[in-house]
Design a protein around this motif. Structure first.
Motif, short mmCIF file in Angstrom:
data_model
loop_
_atom_site.label_atom_id
_atom_site.label_comp_id
_atom_site.label_asym_id
_atom_site.label_seq_id
_atom_site.Cartn_x
_atom_site.Cartn_y
_atom_site.Cartn_z
N LEU A 55 0.86 -1.19 0.00
CA LEU A 55 0.00 0.00 0.00
C LEU A 55 0.89 1.23 0.00
O LEU A 55 1.92 1.26 0.67
N ARG A 56 0.47 2.25 -0.74
CA ARG A 56 1.21 3.51 -0.76
C ARG A 56 0.28 4.63 -0.32
O ARG A 56 -0.88 4.70 -0.77
N ALA A 57 0.78 5.49 0.53
CA ALA A 57 -0.01 6.60 1.04
C ALA A 57 -0.56 7.44 -0.10
O ALA A 57 0.16 7.79 -1.04
N GLY A 58 -1.85 7.74 -0.03
CA GLY A 58 -2.50 8.59 -1.02
C GLY A 58 -2.86 7.92 -2.33
O GLY A 58 -3.45 8.54 -3.19
N VAL A 59 -2.51 6.64 -2.48
CA VAL A 59 -2.82 5.92 -3.72
C VAL A 59 -4.01 5.00 -3.48
O VAL A 59 -3.97 4.15 -2.58
N ALA A 60 -5.06 5.18 -4.28
CA ALA A 60 -6.27 4.38 -4.11
C ALA A 60 -5.96 2.88 -4.20
O ALA A 60 -5.12 2.46 -5.00
N SER A 89 -10.78 2.73 11.96
CA SER A 89 -10.24 2.86 10.61
C SER A 89 -9.37 4.10 10.50
O SER A 89 -9.74 5.17 10.97
N THR A 90 -8.22 3.94 9.86
CA THR A 90 -7.33 5.08 9.62
C THR A 90 -7.19 5.35 8.13
O THR A 90 -6.47 6.24 7.74
N VAL A 91 -7.86 4.58 7.30
CA VAL A 91 -7.84 4.80 5.86
C VAL A 91 -9.12 5.55 5.47
O VAL A 91 -10.11 5.53 6.20
N ALA A 92 -9.10 6.19 4.31
CA ALA A 92 -10.26 6.93 3.84
C ALA A 92 -11.13 6.04 2.96
O ALA A 92 -10.62 5.34 2.09
N VAL A 93 -12.42 6.05 3.24
CA VAL A 93 -13.40 5.35 2.39
C VAL A 93 -14.40 6.40 1.89
O VAL A 93 -14.42 7.53 2.36
N ALA A 94 -15.25 6.00 0.97
CA ALA A 94 -16.13 6.94 0.27
C ALA A 94 -17.32 7.44 1.07
O ALA A 94 -18.18 8.10 0.51
N GLY A 95 -17.42 7.13 2.33
CA GLY A 95 -18.54 7.64 3.11
C GLY A 95 -18.83 6.77 4.30
O GLY A 95 -18.12 5.81 4.59
N PRO A 96 -19.92 7.08 5.02
CA PRO A 96 -20.26 6.31 6.22
C PRO A 96 -20.83 4.92 5.92
O PRO A 96 -20.90 4.08 6.80
N ARG A 97 -21.24 4.71 4.68
CA ARG A 97 -21.72 3.39 4.25
C ARG A 97 -21.30 3.22 2.79
O ARG A 97 -21.76 3.97 1.93
N VAL A 98 -20.43 2.24 2.55
CA VAL A 98 -19.87 2.04 1.22
C VAL A 98 -20.48 0.77 0.61
O VAL A 98 -20.40 -0.30 1.21
N PRO A 126 -5.23 4.70 1.55
CA PRO A 126 -4.44 4.72 2.79
C PRO A 126 -3.78 6.08 3.01
O PRO A 126 -3.48 6.79 2.05
N GLY A 127 -3.58 6.40 4.26
CA GLY A 127 -2.86 7.62 4.62
C GLY A 127 -1.38 7.32 4.81
O GLY A 127 -0.90 6.23 4.46
N ALA A 128 -0.67 8.26 5.39
CA ALA A 128 0.78 8.13 5.55
C ALA A 128 1.17 7.23 6.71
O ALA A 128 2.21 6.60 6.68
N GLY A 129 0.34 7.14 7.72
CA GLY A 129 0.70 6.38 8.92
C GLY A 129 0.14 4.98 8.92
O GLY A 129 0.15 4.27 7.92
N ALA A 156 -8.73 -5.22 9.36
CA ALA A 156 -7.45 -5.67 8.81
C ALA A 156 -6.48 -4.51 8.90
O ALA A 156 -6.87 -3.34 8.90
N GLU A 157 -5.19 -4.85 8.96
CA GLU A 157 -4.16 -3.84 9.12
C GLU A 157 -2.97 -4.20 8.26
O GLU A 157 -2.62 -5.37 8.11
N ALA A 158 -2.36 -3.18 7.66
CA ALA A 158 -1.16 -3.38 6.85
C ALA A 158 -0.05 -2.51 7.40
O ALA A 158 -0.29 -1.41 7.93
N SER A 159 1.17 -2.97 7.26
CA SER A 159 2.32 -2.18 7.72
C SER A 159 2.53 -0.98 6.80
O SER A 159 2.36 -1.09 5.60
N PRO A 160 2.92 0.16 7.39
CA PRO A 160 3.18 1.36 6.56
C PRO A 160 4.42 1.19 5.72
O PRO A 160 5.24 0.38 5.91
#
Length: 160
Positions: A55-60, A89-98, A126-129, A156-160
């Protein structure tokens, strides 16, 4: 006249501060620190959440939700499968219900027109952290007699 002596004022203020700290704010619940499991199952179904790597920060990116109907059940394709992120959740999703979109499906053996496995796509950024995806997966499985509507916590969790 209700006045506080100089000695009692700090004691009362300290007591009030303790009361405010001990009282949870209305509408706010503490955020659990641990993630729910990435896989859960019951007699009628199994469901798994997986993150892609790397995963890369800022890349969908797209997570997958694997749904399997068991014990004579099939996936209810008329029920809109969805994901509701939670506070972990620390990643961005498209809203409160996807809405979860079908990426692949497998028919039930010997049962024409019924689906027993689905891979569902869940887009996120994903974000930077820390990269955590946590929330509730909503889906339905049915037999000929009844349908079950499920709300299952997964993470689920992935390493930065």
């Amino acid at each position: 006249m209700n006045t506080l002596s100089p000695v009692m004022a700090p004691t009362r203020l300290f007591g009030l501060a303790l009361l405010l700290l001990a009282t949870p704010a209305r509408g706010l619940e503490p955020v659990p620190t641990s993630l729910p499991p990435s896989h859960q199952e019951a007699t009628a179904w199994a469901v798994t959440l997986a993150l892609p790597t790397p995963l890369r920060a800022g890349v969908a990116a797209t997570a997958t939700v694997q749904l399997i109907a068991r014990a004579g059940h099939h996936i209810n394709l008329e029920y809109p499968a969805a994901f509701k992120p939670d506070a972990r959740s620390t990643v961005a999703v498209a809203g409160p219900r996807v809405a979860l979109v079908t990426a692949a499906s497998t028919p039930c053996p010997g049962r024409a027109g019924e689906t027993c496995q689905q891979t569902l796509a869940l887009p996120f950024t994903p974000g930077a952290g820390q990269r955590r995806l946590s929330g509730t997966v909503l889906f339905s499985v049915c037999t000929a007699e009844r349908c079950l509507i499920e709300r299952i916590a997964l993470g689920a969790e992935a390493s930065p």
